[in-house]
Design a protein around this motif. Structure first.
Motif, PDB file in Angstrom:
ATOM      1  N   ASP A  66       0.827  -1.181   0.052  1.00 28.19           N
ATOM      2  CA  ASP A  66      -0.186   0.196   0.051  1.00 28.19           C
ATOM      3  C   ASP A  66       0.905   1.304   0.014  1.00 28.19           C
ATOM      4  O   ASP A  66       1.448   1.423   0.837  1.00 28.19           O
ATOM      5  CB  ASP A  66      -0.832  -0.039   1.301  1.00 28.19           C
ATOM      6  N   ASP A  68       0.242   4.266   0.394  1.00 35.28           N
ATOM      7  CA  ASP A  68       0.083   5.111   1.613  1.00 35.28           C
ATOM      8  C   ASP A  68       0.847   4.871   2.817  1.00 35.28           C
ATOM      9  O   ASP A  68       0.963   5.771   3.635  1.00 35.28           O
ATOM     10  CB  ASP A  68      -1.463   5.236   1.958  1.00 35.28           C
ATOM     11  N   VAL A  71       3.720   7.288   2.711  1.00 34.10           N
ATOM     12  CA  VAL A  71       4.024   8.745   2.646  1.00 34.10           C
ATOM     13  C   VAL A  71       4.565   9.335   4.056  1.00 34.10           C
ATOM     14  O   VAL A  71       5.288  10.473   3.801  1.00 34.10           O
ATOM     15  CB  VAL A  71       2.314   9.072   2.432  1.00 34.10           C
TER      16      VAL A  71
END
Length: 181
Positions: A66, A68, A71
């Motif tokens: 993933d 995300d 980040v």
């Protein structure tokens, strides 16, 4: 100026603490650094409970796929200052990561957000051809398997291959690699 190459995760980006925090938040389980082995999540004994360990491994695999997840990860201690210094000296910096190719934009954005813009990022599990094609003078990775692959490719960067200190690489070939911590 020499061309310098670096892995991202666990060298520049502190994904280990990010994973440990995510596991604690999801399962309430604290995991130690010594538990981790690269690319062997299902072989790790996080708790000693096989069912829970399997669930944690599935969770890790899902998290690292993933984009995300990456980040908001923090940099490893001193990495950003060191990279900025190397850039200020005029070095070209290249990043070669085993992250999925789809994460390229996230990787580039993370580097930009931390002041390391204008760097080239590659995503591949076969790092040796990239190191060779870029004629890197120096390459740092935390996974000795990647360093051995580069070494065995008959191209060794003139300034060396360097293993970045991590719990899973304490037993490395000191004749072939230097160590950075």
């Amino acid at each position: 100026m020499p061309n310098l190459g670096f892995d991202l995760d666990c060298v520049v980006v502190d994904c280990l603490d990010g994973l440990k925090d995510a596991i604690y938040k999801e399962f309430g389980v604290y995991t130690s650094d010594s538990t981790y082995k690269p690319y062997a999540f299902y072989a790790m004994a996080f708790t000693g409970n096989e069912v829970l360990d399997s669930e944690i491994a599935k969770f890790i695999v899902k998290r690292v796929r993933d984009e995300d997840f990456y980040v908001n990860l923090e940099p490893t201690k001193g990495s950003i200052q060191g990279l900025k210094y190397l850039k200020s000296l005029g070095h070209d910096l290249f990043f070669i990561s085993s992250r999925p190719f789809q994460h390229t934009n996230v990787s580039e954005q993370w580097l930009n957000d931390h002041g390391i813009g204008d760097s080239v990022v590659f995503h591949t599990h076969e790092k040796a051809p990239i190191v060779k094609s870029l004629s890197l003078d120096y390459y740092v990775d935390d996974v000795t398997k990647h360093l051995m692959s580069i070494y065995n490719s008959c191209y060794v960067p003139p300034l060396g291959l360097v293993v970045f200190d991590a719990p899973w690489n304490r037993d490395y070939n000191k004749m072939l690699f230097s160590k950075l911590s």
